[in-house]
Design an enzyme around this catalytic site. Structure first.
Site, mmCIF file in Angstrom:
data_model
loop_
_atom_site.group_PDB
_atom_site.id
_atom_site.type_symbol
_atom_site.label_atom_id
_atom_site.label_comp_id
_atom_site.label_asym_id
_atom_site.label_seq_id
_atom_site.Cartn_x
_atom_site.Cartn_y
_atom_site.Cartn_z
ATOM 1 C CG HIS A 156 -8.417 -4.254 7.807
ATOM 2 N ND1 HIS A 156 -8.662 -2.971 8.260
ATOM 3 C CD2 HIS A 156 -7.585 -4.117 6.745
ATOM 4 C CE1 HIS A 156 -8.011 -2.106 7.499
ATOM 5 N NE2 HIS A 156 -7.365 -2.776 6.573
ATOM 6 C CB ALA A 206 -0.913 0.001 1.225
ATOM 7 C CB ALA A 212 2.530 0.065 3.682
ATOM 8 N NE ARG A 221 -7.763 5.803 2.742
ATOM 9 C CZ ARG A 221 -6.702 5.302 2.105
ATOM 10 N NH1 ARG A 221 -6.718 5.206 0.777
ATOM 11 N NH2 ARG A 221 -5.643 4.899 2.784
ATOM 12 C CE1 TYR A 254 -0.626 -9.330 -0.167
ATOM 13 C CE2 TYR A 254 -2.965 -9.739 0.193
ATOM 14 C CZ TYR A 254 -1.957 -8.957 -0.320
ATOM 15 O OH TYR A 254 -2.268 -7.791 -0.972
ATOM 16 C CG ASP A 272 -10.066 6.883 5.773
ATOM 17 O OD1 ASP A 272 -9.212 6.050 6.111
ATOM 18 O OD2 ASP A 272 -9.801 7.888 5.095
ATOM 19 C CE LYS A 287 -7.177 5.079 9.715
ATOM 20 N NZ LYS A 287 -7.859 5.486 8.447
#
Length: 328
Positions: free
Chosen positions: A80, A13, A16, A166, A59, A178, A98
């Protein structure tokens, strides 16, 4: 170092690469060791941080790496819970962006998995690692504002990109999930209060909230006070939190992104019109978050933002959605 907490990141991301990977690399007692991504073209910014980086194309392969102690998850919101639970099952400590879940019941699932595993699992709620929030709570606890009567919290930014997760209903998008975690959660943390009567007006676009105004009352150790929270992903970038009491007013000028939005400052206004200003220049709350996470894993230190706190904020978000009124 041999005792460093070795981190792997699930997904390349942009956030990140820009914030959390550098924070892990800079944090004492921590090491950025691995990245999993299905997009090889996104690896370069991470390798620019450290050459000693193992890259996986799945992953699951990263979770199978016995050399990784902790996983940071910056995936889209709807992923998540699943990947947090998979990481726990793989024996990894987890720091997940989050909102860690999309309803309070899902947080309960994660708490149960954490408890059964003995691992440290947390939502990446970085603001509680910033010293300004400990200072705010200390001032309120000391009665610096007298009787607390009102809390006002604002977090807005303009993100019209419909392709961004988002702005996608299917990926758990929307402004409340968000940034509402900050306008709601910061008030809960500072005051120890929970909402008792609230109502929200929401403007939707393509099934996600792009403007929401929550008003009502919260009650806790400092009594009952009114609350107002504004979130939007279609307004100019702004953030502030104000605590208004009988004997003072405390305003935070960069409550959520100190050092990025602006310098973190707390302005305490007194009845004689004097103003005391406290400043926190140069504080990186992401680095502090990683260091606190590692201290909890290695030393059993108390963690500023446990899952139980995250669950409380998610419960408030659930309440907001259940009692919302749509506007056009």
């Amino acid at each position: 170092m041999a005792n460093d907490l070795r981190w792997g990141i699930l997904g390349a991301a942009r956030f990140a690469a820009k914030d959390m990977a550098p924070a892990i690399h800079a944090a004492r007692g921590n090491r950025l060791a691995a990245l999993a991504t299905t997009s090889p073209d996104k690896v370069a910014p991470f390798r620019a941080i450290t050459d000693d980086l193992t890259v996986y194309d799945s992953y699951a392969a990263l979770l199978d790496d016995d050399g990784i102690d902790a996983i940071y998850i910056p995936l889209a919101n709807h992923l998540h819970v699943d990947w947090t639970l998979r990481a726990i099952e793989a024996g990894k400590h987890v720091l997940c962006e989050k909102p860690i879940a999309l309803d309070a019941g899902e947080v309960d699932r994660i708490i149960a998995a954490r408890d059964a595993s003995g691992l440290h699992v947390a939502e990446a709620y970085m603001i509680l690692h910033h010293p300004q929030w400990e200072r705010v709570r200390a001032l309120l606890d000391a009665g610096a504002l007298g009787t607390l009567g009102h809390v006002d919290a604002v977090f807005t930014y303009n993100n019209p990109d419909r392709a961004n997760f988002r702005n996608q209903r299917g990926t758990g998008g929307g402004g409340i999930r968000d940034v509402g975690v900050y306008t709601y959660g910061s008030a809960r943390f500072a005051t120890g209060a929970e909402p008792d009567e609230i109502s929200t007006r929401i403007r939707w676009e393509d099934g996600v909230d792009v403007w929401a105004h929550t008003t009502g009352t919260m009650a806790g150790p400092k009594g009952r006070f009114t609350y107002s929270g504004l979130t939007s992903t279609r307004l100019m970038r702004h953030q502030s939190v104000t605590f208004h009491g009988s004997d003072g007013l405390l305003k935070l000028t960069a409550p959520f992104n100190g050092g990025v939005f602006a310098e973190a400052q707390a302005h305490l206004l007194r009845p004689d019109h004097s103003v005391a200003v406290e400043r926190w220049p140069g504080v990186n709350q992401y680095v502090l978050q990683v260091e606190n996470f590692a201290a909890t894993v290695r030393e059993g230190a108390s963690y500023p933002a446990p899952l139980e706190f995250s669950r409380g904020t998610q419960a408030m978000i659930d309440m907001v959605f259940s009692q919302a009124t749509d506007i056009t």
